[in-house]
Structures are given as C-alpha cells and as structure tokens.
Scaffold this active site. Structure first.
Site, PDB file in Angstrom:
ATOM      1  CB  CYS A 192      52.719  69.945  49.778  1.00 13.51           C
ATOM      2  SG  CYS A 192      51.323  69.487  50.796  1.00 13.51           S
ATOM      3  NE  ARG A 252      42.879  66.200  49.043  1.00 22.93           N
ATOM      4  CZ  ARG A 252      42.995  67.498  48.806  1.00 22.93           C
ATOM      5  NH1 ARG A 252      41.930  68.281  48.899  1.00 22.93           N
ATOM      6  NH2 ARG A 252      44.168  68.027  48.470  1.00 22.93           N
ATOM      7  CD  GLN A 260      45.774  68.656  44.955  1.00 23.33           C
ATOM      8  OE1 GLN A 260      46.815  68.129  45.307  1.00 23.33           O
ATOM      9  NE2 GLN A 260      45.129  69.525  45.727  1.00 23.33           N
ATOM     10  CG  ASP A 291      49.755  70.473  44.099  1.00 19.26           C
ATOM     11  OD1 ASP A 291      49.592  71.668  44.381  1.00 19.26           O
ATOM     12  OD2 ASP A 291      49.760  69.560  44.934  1.00 19.26           O
ATOM     13  CG  HIS A 328      54.266  72.592  46.421  1.00 23.37           C
ATOM     14  ND1 HIS A 328      53.849  71.425  45.819  1.00 23.37           N
ATOM     15  CD2 HIS A 328      53.369  72.860  47.397  1.00 23.37           C
ATOM     16  CE1 HIS A 328      52.748  71.002  46.417  1.00 23.37           C
ATOM     17  NE2 HIS A 328      52.434  71.844  47.364  1.00 23.37           N
ATOM     18  CE  LYS A 341      41.849  79.922  51.611  1.00 21.80           C
ATOM     19  NZ  LYS A 341      41.132  78.670  51.275  1.00 21.80           N
TER      20      LYS A 341
END
Length: 581
Positions: free
Chosen positions: A277, A306, A324, A326, A328, A408
C-alpha cells in the site's frame, strides 16, 4: 437443539474430558506438573511437565485410564476458595501457582474436582462423567508447547484429543480427518510435482515447479484480464523502501516484529516490503488530482515478505514470502457506496470462477482504539453492510473487530469438504491518507482527503494455491490443470502421428504432451490418471487413418471415434466454462 446450544454442550464435554485426561496422566506420573487444559475447536488439550517423554503407545494407556474414570460416574464439583486455600491445594504445582497469581484480585477463585483430581478452573463442566462417552473420544497426538507460548519458557508436553457427544459423531469426524489428510496440499504438491519448500535455502519461501507455475500463470492471466475488464490499471512497485516510508505508513510502529531487519545502504535503512500500500500511495502523490480523476483502481501482484515465526509456518498456507493479489482504490466520499458494491461483486465473481459457491461475509466494525472521524467510520461501515445485503450474502457482525484504521469485510469460502477459508478482504483505511497527506481537489476547489480502500480478492497466490489444491484434491478443472491433454500412442508405429497430434493440440492453445516412454499403454493411462490429467487421447490405427480422437476422461468416461475438430470444440468449451470435468 440450537447451534449455539450444541456448541456449548460440546465445549463442556471437551473441557471436562481434558480434566479426565489430566487425572489419568497424574495416575501414571504422580510427580507431574500440570499447566492448562482448555477445550478447543473439535477437541481439547492439556499441557504437562512430565518426568519423561511420552511415546505414541502411552496414549492408549492414558485412554484406558480415562475410560475407567468415565465409567465410575464421578461428579464435577465446583468450589469457590480463598487464594490462601488455593495455594495450599497447589503447593507442589508451580504452573498453577503462577496462574493463580495472574487472577485479578477482584475475581473469584474457583476449583473443579472430579474424582481425585482438582484443577484451578473457571469451568463450565458437565455435571458428571456419565455425560462423557468412553467410545466418543480419541487422543490424537503429542506435541511440544512452550509455557504461555514464550520461547524462553520451559517446553511442556501437550496431549491433544477430540471428544464428541456420541460414537457416531466421533467416527464422522475421524473420517473427515482422513479426507483432510488425503487432500493435504503438501502431499499432493509433491505427488504432482507442483512446488517445494527448502529449509536449508530459506524457510517459508516457495519454489514453484514447472507444473505449479503453469497453474499460477493460468490464475494470473485470468486475474489480469478480469481486472482490466473491471476498470483497473496495473502498477509495479519496488521490493524495498527506505525506513521513512515505513515510519510514515506506521508499519515500523505497529508491525516491526513482522518485518525483516533493515539493510543499511547509502547511510539509510531499507526494508523489504511487508505490504504494497505505501508504494501505491507514492504513485498517487506523484501528481495532483481532481475529483474528476477519481476513482483510481490500481492493482498489483506484488511480492511481499513477512517474518513469520518458525512454528507458525505451514506449507503454502503460512509462508514468509508471498504474492498478494493486491489493489487499492482511491475514491471520493460520494463514490464510496458504488465502489464498495462493485468491489464486492467483483470478489464474488472471482471466487465463483474458481469453483467456490458457498460464501459467507463477516463485517468487522470500529474497535475501541481507532483513528479517523467516527462519522466516517459509520458511513464506511454502512456502505459495507449495504453492499453485503445487496449481494444477498449471509453475514455476521464482528463488533469491534475492525483494524484501528478502518472497518472491513472478510469473505470466507467453504471448500469441497466443508472447511472455511478466509480469502477476500475489503478494508477501509482512514489512517494512511492522513499520514501521507493525500488530497484531491473537490468541486468546490477545496483540497480534501480521498477515501482509501485496500482490497485483496484471492489473498495471496501461495495460500490460494494451497486452498485450491485441497479443494480439488489435485484434480483441477481443465482450465487450471497444468497438463490438460496427454496423447498416448498404443504402439511405436503411431509415435509420429502422436507427435503431430501433440503439435496440433498445442497450436490450439492446449497444454498437451505425448507419452513416448517404454511403458505399455495401460501403464501410460494409469500414469496420466495419477497425475490427474483431464483428457487422455488414445492413438491407434483407426485414429491415425481417420484423423479421429478416442478419449478417456479422468472421471473414467470414454468416447471413441470423435472427429478432431469436435474434440477441440468440446475441450475449449469446457475450459471456457471453467467448470469441473
């Protein structure tokens, strides 16, 4: 009986069974130290500090002692005591004394006794051991567990068990476990040569083999096509960033333990990214934006790292390096409702395309500690709820379960044997737009904050792949199968025709190969079935002379004398439908 009542009954049975097990273990090892013994999902456990290591054969002796205790119909008796009385009861039990000291001063201290065993426990339990069934439990395994989960504390022996209301339910559960074992993605991944993990080269890092990479490519190609069709743009961002980036985003403050240590370069600290992000925000802040520009929908298959603890890693399901899917979304407040509804619709479309039909939603709301205007929280939460209702999903509310930076939706799917997996997430963020000073110029000419929505449809490709393997038990639908067609000649006289057929099938876009090995035809068919290839094309004299196809399907069905063009159309239609064979 209501579902909640059944769950409460089973929890009491399992908690009580853990006490019965502790009594049995103390009969075997009178000097043992006892720790904790809760009920857990589908079972129970108890932790012990024992004079010797247990072996598998010990579980049978413990089980026999448990059955004897159950048969004696012993009551579970609760007693409220003073702390001084409790210290006398557990004078020789170090772990119990530590637990006793941790009980708040204003909280009652209670003991539960069954037979000759007494435990420091809040309960609840069954009234008597007659409510337990000697044929409805099974001790499952022995494991090590650090006291209170801290690696600096002593290692204890943990005994896991499962307990049910009756023998039939136990039998069904054990059958379920057998099915789970057969579907284990680690075993299937090895059998089908899909991926590997190498502890010596870096734990939790996935190596995709050629056959696994074919499936990943099919997933990624479909993912990109659908994103472009749904108004997204692709971005690519770096794998590392200066500490400033992570200080500003808040990761160093809230997530440092989950990040890899920094690398010092050019007199600055760099971190490999645990999230994508902040990089997408950097792209946004690279130029000024008007309300006319929004919404932005930016997606990336971004690999992140991670630092998961060694004991937490599990095959593809919990790794240290993963990609991911991902995205946004940067939107104006008045775009929020429509964008959330569209994101949820898109999520469901993607999950349905991969064969998941049973999907539940979980709406997580504002926690006690949160950032952002409560009115924005309320608006965002209501937008999420309306989207769930509009899509006709059943849902549960997780009060206070949102992240500190926004509410969420989590979407959980049930696989072929009823297990629930959390995959898609739609997450509001009121934190990072503030931290990075993100703005857009609204209709009134005033700079305002955009709303930021984090969104993952599949979660991570690695974990999603593991879920797919177990859902399909390795027998993927044709569109995902790493090898869709295996051409099998009945003898050497037909090798040239088989090779030509392979070439033609590949030119049609199929993942096809020909088996020119020394095995007999039946062995080649068996090999293809073990690899779970959907279509086995058998080539002999009749097929070669008439340009025909005889096909044996993975499910055992067989068709002979198909025209080549008809076979091609049939397979293409099945692939396009994304349905199982």
């Amino acid at each position: 009986m209501a579902k909640e009542e059944v769950g409460e009954k089973l929890s009491r049975i399992r908690h009580s069974m853990s006490h019965v097990m502790a009594e049995a273990v103390l009969e075997m090892f009178p000097s043992a130290q006892i720790a904790i013994g809760p009920s857990i999902e589908n079972g129970f456990y108890y932790d012990f500090d024992l004079p010797r290591q247990l072996v598998a054969d010990d579980l049978e002796e413990i089980s026999e002692r448990m059955r004897a205790i159950i048969a004696e119909n012993k009551p579970f008796v609760r007693t409220a005591v003073s702390r001084e009385e409790a210290r006398k009861v557990f004078a020789s039990q170090t772990y119990k004394l530590e637990l006793l000291d941790a009980i708040p001063e204003d909280e009652e201290v209670s003991l539960y006794s069954v037979g000759g065993f007494t435990d420091l426990c809040r309960g609840p339990h069954v009234e008597s051991s007659k409510e337990l069934k000697g044929d409805a439990f099974k001790l499952m395994s022995i494991a090590g567990a650090y006291w209170r989960g801290k690696e600096t504390n002593p290692m204890l022996t943990r005994i896991y068990g499962t307990a049910w209301a009756n023998a039939k339910d136990l039998r069904l559960y054990l059958q379920h476990l057998e099915d789970v074992e057969k579907r284990d993605h680690r075993k299937i991944g090895k059998d089908l040569d899909l991926f590997s993990l190498h502890e010596e080269a870096g734990p939790g890092l996935v190596y995709w083999h050629p056959m696994g990479a074919r499936i990943r490519q099919a997933i990624e190609n479909f993912w990109r096509e659908e994103h472009y069709a749904n108004g997204y743009e692709m971005v690519y961002t770096p794998h590392i960033g200066k500490s400033w980036l992570w200080e500003t985003s808040g990761h160093l403050g809230f997530y440092k333990e989950g990040m890899y240590p920094p690398m010092e370069m050019d007199k600055s600290d760099y971190y490999v990214k645990p999230m994508n992000c902040p990089f997408h925000i950097m792209i946004y802040n690279n130029s000024k934006h008007s309300y006319r520009d929004l919404p932005f929908r930016w997606a990336e298959l971004g690999t992140v790292y991670r630092y998961e603890k060694a004991g937490a890693m599990h095959g593809l399901m919990r790794v240290r390096g993963f990609t991911q899917d991902d995205a946004h979304l940067f939107v104006t407040p008045d775009q929020m409702q429509d964008e959330i509804l569209e994101v949820l619709r898109f999520s469901l479309h993607m999950l349905h395309s991969f064969g998941f039909k049973d999907i539940n939603a979980y709406l997580s709301t504002m926690p006690e500690k949160a950032v952002g205007d409560p009115l924005r929280w309320a608006d965002a939460t209501e937008a999420l709820r309306k989207a769930i209702v509009a899509e006709g999903l059943s849902y549960e509310i997780d009060e206070g379960g949102g992240a500190f930076y926004g509410p969420k939706i989590d979407l959980k799917v049930k696989d072929a044997i009823g297990r629930e997996w959390q995959l898609s997430t739609v997450q509001f963020d009121f934190n990072e737009p503030e931290r990075f000073n993100m703005t857009f110029v609204d209709r009134d000419g005033v700079e305002k904050r955009p709303y930021m929505i984090h969104r993952a449809l599949l979660g991570s490709l690695e974990r999603f792949f593991g879920v797919l393997i177990e859902h399909y038990a390795g027998a993927f639908p044709p569109w995902l199968s790493p090898e869709q067609i295996k051409v099998i000649p009945v003898g050497e006289n037909f090798y040239d025709y088989a090779k030509g057929l392979e070439k033609r099938l590949r030119s049609e876009g199929f993942r096809a190969s020909v088996d020119l090995g020394d095995d007999r035809m039946n062995a080649k068919i068996r090999n293809a079935q073990q690899l779970k290839i959907p279509y086995m094309v058998i080539v002999g004299e009749r097929e070669a002379e008439g340009d025909l196809i005889s096909v044996r399907y993975r499910n055992g069905k067989q068709e002979n004398g198909l025209a080549y063009s008809d076979f091609v159309s049939l397979v293409k239609a099945k692939i396009a439908s994304k349905e199982q064979l």
